[in-house]
Write an enzyme that holds these catalytic residues in place. Structure first.
Site, PDB file in Angstrom:
ATOM      1  N   HIS A   1       0.872  -1.167   0.000  1.00 16.67           N
ATOM      2  CA  HIS A   1       0.000   0.000   0.000  1.00 16.67           C
ATOM      3  C   HIS A   1       0.916   1.226   0.000  1.00 16.67           C
ATOM      4  O   HIS A   1       2.068   1.148   0.457  1.00 16.67           O
ATOM      5  CB  HIS A   1      -0.900   0.002   1.243  1.00 16.67           C
ATOM      6  CG  HIS A   1      -1.895  -1.114   1.235  1.00 16.67           C
ATOM      7  ND1 HIS A   1      -1.999  -2.034   2.239  1.00 16.67           N
ATOM      8  CD2 HIS A   1      -2.824  -1.447   0.308  1.00 16.67           C
ATOM      9  CE1 HIS A   1      -2.954  -2.905   1.937  1.00 16.67           C
ATOM     10  NE2 HIS A   1      -3.462  -2.574   0.765  1.00 16.67           N
TER      11      HIS A   1
ATOM     12  N   ASP B   1       2.403   1.815   3.272  1.00 22.37           N
ATOM     13  CA  ASP B   1       3.387   0.829   3.742  1.00 22.37           C
ATOM     14  C   ASP B   1       4.781   1.318   3.365  1.00 22.37           C
ATOM     15  O   ASP B   1       5.765   1.031   4.056  1.00 22.37           O
ATOM     16  CB  ASP B   1       3.191  -0.540   3.074  1.00 22.37           C
ATOM     17  CG  ASP B   1       1.871  -1.213   3.439  1.00 22.37           C
ATOM     18  OD1 ASP B   1       1.430  -1.058   4.583  1.00 22.37           O
ATOM     19  OD2 ASP B   1       1.288  -1.882   2.551  1.00 22.37           O
TER      20      ASP B   1
HETATM   21  C1  XUL Z   1      -8.765  -6.258   0.921  1.00 13.08           C
HETATM   22  C2  XUL Z   1      -7.612  -6.616   0.116  1.00 13.08           C
HETATM   23  C3  XUL Z   1      -6.527  -5.607   0.023  1.00 13.08           C
HETATM   24  C4  XUL Z   1      -5.936  -5.508  -1.338  1.00 13.08           C
HETATM   25  C5  XUL Z   1      -4.883  -4.462  -1.508  1.00 13.08           C
HETATM   26  O1  XUL Z   1      -9.733  -7.234   1.015  1.00 13.08           O
HETATM   27  O2  XUL Z   1      -7.533  -7.706  -0.407  1.00 13.08           O
HETATM   28  O3  XUL Z   1      -5.555  -5.888   0.956  1.00 13.08           O
HETATM   29  O4  XUL Z   1      -5.367  -6.714  -1.704  1.00 13.08           O
HETATM   30  O5  XUL Z   1      -5.327  -3.203  -1.234  1.00 13.08           O
END
Ligand code: XUL
Ligand code: MN
Length: 365
Positions: free
Chosen positions: A51, A54
């Site tokens: 993310h 992160d």
């Molecule tokens: C949420 C999910 C997230 C995405 C990335 O359900 O899977 O972690 O993978 O944003």
């Protein structure tokens, strides 16, 4: 066992978590990003899913140059550990300005925040040398149908995708669909919706999908068929393998933990269609059980990778000539029995009792 090493694996630092859930706080102490990066290679992983925050914690409160500086440090840490960033996903669900959604919020100022934040995610992605932006459209949906105009919402999501494509002509947008949670209903619930958006975008060649097992199950769909659909459109950019025990909260269980046969079929569809041979990652998105003690914090990652490889061996050792014969005979009962025996590691019917075909031929005499 044949050489199973051709696949590359990735996970996100959020997968090594502290165990908080909606009903209780953290039960393990956190590790720093740098500590986590040190564990990837020993665990057999090469790719890091991120993310935006992160990479750059607290990025909303930082100036552009501060963001770039921190992103560069993380880029260097990746190189030092022999790792690559797989993608960056803007976290458009945490800030108070995304309570009613990001791109589809009813507030113009909040929609602008979501766009600005997404552009920052691209700046970060550049610094850590990945062209890939994942959009998990967490709050793009509704709790109350009447609260939003769904057709307008789709147009806003499309505009956002186009804006990102225009901001940087080298990026790829990967849409990760999920039907619900945190919203009651999400606007892009399946890979079919994501791929329709891709074709409608300003540059369909740069928009594709990321399929998560649990999300497909939550949509009531078969994950391997969802993957096949994306592969048929050459739009499966990545996967989030995990597992999901029926229709409840998004569980992100270890791969194969709820439905081994479904996991086998996911590996089968990926392997049969050459997924990974253009460098795509086998991504995991798995949650550590809250009951796990501190020193087992990576168990679910090691286990999921191990069971992917076991199932890959099962796929590669499937007796395809026998399968073809059973398909030609339209003997799907036996095809199913063969599949279960193969998964169980037994080569033939081992318990007492005649095979049904023998009984019927005997009756004819
Ligand atoms: C949420 C999910 C997230 C995405 C990335 O359900 O899977 O972690 O993978 O944003
Ligand atoms: Mn995911």
């Amino acid at each position: 066992m044949s050489d199973l090493t051709q696949y590359r694996f990735s996970f996100g630092p959020w997968n090594i978590s502290e165990g908080a859930d909606p009903f209780g706080p953290e039960v393990r102490s956190p590790y720093t990003l740098e500590e986590k990066l040190g564990w990837y290679r020993p665990l057999g992983f090469e790719g890091v899913q991120f993310h935006d925050d992160d990479v750059v914690e607290g990025l909303d409160g930082l100036e552009h140059l501060q963001i770039i500086k921190r992103a560069r440090e993380v880029g260097q840490a990746l190189r030092d550990h022999g790792l690559v960033a797989e993608f960056v996903a803007p976290r458009l669900w945490f800030d108070p300005r995304t309570i009613d959604g990001g791109y589809t919020s009813n507030s113009p100022a909040e929609r602008q925040y979501a766009l600005d934040r997404s552009v920052k995610a691209i700046d970060i992605a550049r610094e850590i040398e990945t062209p890939n932006i994942v959009l998990w459209l967490a709050r793009e949906g509704s709790y109350v149908r009447e609260s939003k105009n769904a057709k307008t919402a789709y147009a806003r999501i499309l505009d956002a995708v186009n804006l990102l494509l225009e901001y940087d002509d080298s990026i790829q947008v990967w849409i990760e669909p999920k039907p619900n949670e945190p919203m009651d209903h999400a606007y892009v619930p399946t890979i079919g919706h994501a791929i329709a958006l891709a074709y409608q975008s300003a540059d369909p060649s740069r928009v594709s999908g990321l399929i998560e097992t649990a999300h497909a199950v939550l949509a009531g769909l078969d994950p391997s068929d969802e993957m096949a659909f994306a592969l048929a459109h050459d739009k499966l950019a990545s996967v989030h393998l995990n597992d999901q025990n029926g229709l409840k909260f998004d569980q992100d269980k270890s791969f194969g933990a709820a439905n081994l046969r479904s996991a086998y079929n996911q590996v089968r569809v990926l392997e049969q269609n050459g997924f990974g041979r253009r460098g795509e990652f086998i991504g995991l998105d798995v949650k550590l059980m809250r009951t796990q003690k501190q020193d087992g914090s990576m168990a679910h990652l090691a286990n999921s990778r191990e069971f992917f490889l076991h199932l890959l061996d099962k796929v590669r050792t499937t007796d395809t000539a026998l399968q073809d014969q059973l398909i030609a005979d339209r003997n799907y009962e036996e095809l199913e029995a063969y599949t279960l025996r193969h998964l169980l590691g037994v080569s033939a019917r081992v318990f007492e009792g005649a095979a049904p075909q023998q009984l019927q031929s005997a009756a004819k005499v």
